[in-house]
Write a protein that holds these residues in place. Structure first.
Motif, short mmCIF file in Angstrom:
data_model
loop_
_atom_site.label_atom_id
_atom_site.label_comp_id
_atom_site.label_asym_id
_atom_site.label_seq_id
_atom_site.Cartn_x
_atom_site.Cartn_y
_atom_site.Cartn_z
N ILE A 113 0.85 -1.20 0.00
CA ILE A 113 0.00 0.00 0.00
C ILE A 113 0.88 1.25 0.00
N GLU A 114 0.65 2.12 -0.98
CA GLU A 114 1.47 3.33 -1.09
C GLU A 114 1.02 4.35 -0.03
N PRO A 115 1.93 5.26 0.34
CA PRO A 115 1.59 6.27 1.34
C PRO A 115 0.42 7.13 0.89
N GLY A 116 -0.39 7.54 1.86
CA GLY A 116 -1.47 8.48 1.59
C GLY A 116 -2.73 7.88 1.00
N ARG A 117 -2.75 6.57 0.82
CA ARG A 117 -3.91 5.95 0.22
C ARG A 117 -4.95 5.55 1.28
N ILE A 118 -6.18 5.50 0.85
CA ILE A 118 -7.22 4.92 1.70
C ILE A 118 -7.61 3.59 1.06
N VAL A 119 -7.37 2.53 1.75
CA VAL A 119 -7.62 1.21 1.19
C VAL A 119 -8.71 0.51 1.98
N GLY A 120 -9.69 -0.01 1.28
CA GLY A 120 -10.78 -0.74 1.93
C GLY A 120 -10.48 -2.22 1.88
N PHE A 121 -10.64 -2.85 3.01
CA PHE A 121 -10.36 -4.27 3.11
C PHE A 121 -11.72 -4.93 3.32
N GLY A 161 -12.64 5.81 20.13
CA GLY A 161 -11.72 4.82 19.56
C GLY A 161 -10.90 5.40 18.42
N ILE A 162 -11.54 6.16 17.57
CA ILE A 162 -10.83 6.76 16.44
C ILE A 162 -9.90 7.87 16.94
N ALA A 163 -10.38 8.66 17.91
CA ALA A 163 -9.55 9.73 18.48
C ALA A 163 -8.28 9.14 19.07
N GLN A 164 -8.43 8.03 19.75
CA GLN A 164 -7.31 7.34 20.37
C GLN A 164 -6.31 6.87 19.32
N ALA A 165 -6.83 6.41 18.17
CA ALA A 165 -5.94 5.93 17.11
C ALA A 165 -5.21 7.09 16.44
N LEU A 166 -5.84 8.26 16.43
CA LEU A 166 -5.25 9.42 15.76
C LEU A 166 -4.30 10.20 16.66
N PRO A 174 1.55 7.81 10.97
CA PRO A 174 1.48 7.78 9.50
C PRO A 174 0.51 6.72 8.98
N VAL A 175 0.31 5.67 9.77
CA VAL A 175 -0.57 4.58 9.32
C VAL A 175 -1.75 4.43 10.28
N LEU A 176 -2.94 4.38 9.72
CA LEU A 176 -4.14 4.16 10.53
C LEU A 176 -4.74 2.82 10.13
N GLY A 236 -4.65 11.77 2.62
CA GLY A 236 -3.41 12.46 2.30
C GLY A 236 -2.43 12.51 3.45
N ASP A 237 -2.95 12.80 4.69
CA ASP A 237 -2.05 12.88 5.84
C ASP A 237 -1.67 11.51 6.36
N HIS A 238 -2.57 10.56 6.20
CA HIS A 238 -2.34 9.23 6.75
C HIS A 238 -2.59 8.17 5.68
N THR A 239 -1.92 7.06 5.83
CA THR A 239 -2.26 5.91 5.02
C THR A 239 -3.31 5.14 5.81
N ILE A 240 -4.46 4.93 5.24
CA ILE A 240 -5.54 4.32 6.01
C ILE A 240 -5.92 2.96 5.43
N LEU A 241 -5.94 1.98 6.30
CA LEU A 241 -6.42 0.66 5.90
C LEU A 241 -7.63 0.36 6.77
N LEU A 242 -8.81 0.25 6.15
CA LEU A 242 -9.98 -0.02 6.98
C LEU A 242 -10.71 -1.25 6.47
N SER A 243 -11.19 -2.02 7.41
CA SER A 243 -11.93 -3.22 7.01
C SER A 243 -13.40 -2.96 7.23
#
Lengths: 319, 241
Positions: A24-32, A142-147, A152-154, A180-187
């Motif tokens: 996964i490249e930086p800055g992408r939002i990827v849906g799992f 939960g999201i606030a805690q992760a941020l 760089p990676v969420l 853009g600020d974070h690379t996000i992988l969400l399922s």
């Protein structure tokens, strides 16, 4: 930013993740994406260093999750499935606790807590006890805690599970802001979710990645040449006759649709556009058309199709 | 180190957010005060020996109630996942949790300090045995709580964690205290000596008499480290399931 090579995870005799490789490249939002029990959470848990893979390797922000676990974990903001939180703590108190565990000093902690509370819409609830919060607000914590440490990676495991449509929209908006600020992988297993927000979608079924691409690409792959919906003023039998006379057309179904009209769904055997042919054929027989359009395949169809194939395949493998 | 103390602090505060913390403090205060009143008579020797002797026994049931939730609760609620994916080691997690309940032990001992003060004001006790007794109790408590951390790391069920803790502590107290009187042990020197050595009450007696013996300290410290180490192993083993 996130790279896995041939990840395999066995739970005793059960194979949960089967040679999964992606980059996964930086800055992408990827849906799992995947049905329950497909290996989504297991893969995410391997990436966050909660579980070790049986074989294969994974690196996050350049750190191997096994050999440089603490460095890798410092780069990840993680929201586990079902958002576990300490219910007796207050929101602010909990965020301070998380900040200390993430080795943030007092000033940056205060600053970041203000930022993430604002961003996640928690400003009004900062002094409230987590156990008294609604499902949506707990999810925000939960999201606030992760941020919090601005990683760089969420990695978010089902961030919208159990939320109502408005709350889902809010979370989607929040994630879009983070683009853009974070690379996000969400399922998730909610498809429209991913179609709207992700740059890339990976579909996992029975532990294997069965599809990978942008939502548009995946949608394009559904069926062969697309589906057409035809509605004309005639009885279903006649409509069926007219349509089958066209080469390349395959009639899937015909039904009466009231007022003397019939509706048919036609699959094109090749990628050719059949609309002109159908129009011409109907005109030739003197049948009046009311509707003729491409039925855009949804990602949902694709998802059903591909995961059904996969489970069929594993059944034949077993036999 | 900061992270370890962060965990310890959360653990200590959370005990005061649950009824268990107050029930344990209440029971301990009532029990020690009763013993104190029974023995605080004009002709009794000025000291805490009897109180301390009893405290070692009923801590067997009270301390496991405070340590049972240490990790079991994290397993059950799933918060262990956030904890174990934070940039800190498993050993820091266990150490932090154990230090947290050790802090609780200090709060718990407040009634004993008050009683010691009362004796000091009303009689002329020898301060030596009282101070060494407190040191001994601290060591006994640290071992009980290390066993508690170990049991809690083993299961996500708090009741099981409590029962395992009491069972393991019983081996080092009840069993090794009373089994040596059984015929097959009485006649076997090696077995009898081993049991006396492994008995927490025996190891504590010297402290209660005002003696600080290195061997006793080594016993408690090494046993505590051993059980904390087992707890770390158990926590780590969850990653490999």
């Amino acid at each position: 930013m996130i790279e896995t090579q041939q990840l395999v995870k066995w739970y005793g005799p059960t194979l949960a993740v089967d040679h999964v490789s992606f980059n996964i490249e930086p800055g992408r939002i990827v849906g799992f994406l995947g049905p329950n029990g497909a290996g989504k959470s297991t893969t995410l848990r391997i990436l966050t260093g909660y579980l070790p893979p049986t074989s294969g390797s994974a690196t996050v922000a350049g750190h191997n999750v096994l050999t440089a676990a603490e460095q890798a974990r410092a780069k990840i903001g993680y929201l586990p499935e079902s958002t576990p939180l300490y219910s007796e703590m207050r929101v602010e108190e909990y965020l301070h606790y998380r900040g200390k565990l993430l080795k943030m000093d007092r000033t940056s902690r205060k600053l970041r807590i203000d930022v993430v509370c604002e961003r996640c819409g928690l400003s009004k609830n900062r002094r409230r006890v987590i156990g008294h919060l609604s499902r949506g607000n707990r999810q925000r914590v939960g999201i606030a805690q992760a941020l919090l440490h601005s990683p760089p990676v969420l990695i978010l495991d089902e961030p919208t599970a159990g939320l109502d449509p408005n709350q889902i929209r809010e979370i989607r908006k929040l994630l879009a802001e983070l683009r853009g600020d974070h690379t996000i992988l969400l399922s998730t297993h909610i498809l429209p979710e991913v179609e709207l927000i992700a740059d890339r979608v990976m579909i996992i079924a029975a532990g294997r990645i069965v599809a990978d691409g942008s939502p548009q690409e995946l949608r394009r792959n559904v069926g062969s040449g697309g589906r057409l919906l035809v509605e004309a003023k005639t009885d279903p039998g006649t409509l069926c006759d007219v349509l089958t006379s066209i080469s390349n057309a395959q009639v899937v179904q015909t039904d009466p649709s009231g007022d003397g009209f019939s509706r048919a769904i036609v699959n094109a055997k090749t990628r050719a556009d059949l609309r002109l042919d159908i129009g011409a054929a109907c005109q030739h027989r003197g049948i009046i058309l009311r509707e003729l359009r491409h039925e855009a395949a949804s990602l949902e169809e694709f998802f059903v199709q591909i995961t059904a194939q996969q489970s069929q395949r594993s059944e034949t493998d077993a036999a | 180190m900061t992270q370890t103390l962060t965990i310890a602090r959360r653990e200590l505060t959370s005990l005061f957010f649950s009824p268990i913390g107050y029930v344990v403090i209440g029971l301990f205060a009532i029990a020690t005060t009763l013993i104190f009143f029974l023995w605080f008579t004009p002709d009794a020797p000025a000291g805490m020996e009897v109180s301390f002797w009893w405290v070692v026994w009923f801590m067997i049931f009270l301390l496991p109630a405070t340590s049972m939730r240490l990790l079991s609760e994290e397993y059950r609620s799933g918060t262990i996942e956030t904890l174990m994916t934070s940039p800190l080691s498993d050993a820091q997690v266990i150490l932090g949790k154990w230090l947290g309940v050790m802090g609780f032990l200090l709060v718990l001992s407040v009634p004993l300090w008050i009683q010691a003060l009362v004796i000091e004001l009303n009689g002329s006790p020898d301060p030596g045995p009282i101070l060494t007794g407190f040191l001994g109790l601290l060591l006994v408590g640290s071992l009980y709580l290390a066993i508690g951390a170990f049991a809690s790391a083993a299961t996500e069920n708090q009741v099981n964690a409590f029962l395992i803790t009491v069972a393991v502590i019983s081996i080092f107290t009840f069993v090794t205290r009373f089994l040596p009187y059984a015929a097959f042990v009485k006649n076997n020197d090696f077995l009898r000596n081993t049991m006396f050595f492994a008995n927490i009450n025996t190891q504590f007696e010297d402290f209660n008499r005002g003696l600080i013996d290195t061997s006793n300290i080594v016993f408690f410290v090494s046993a505590t480290i051993f059980f904390l180490f087992l707890a770390v192993m158990l926590l780590q083993s969850r990653r490999w399931r």
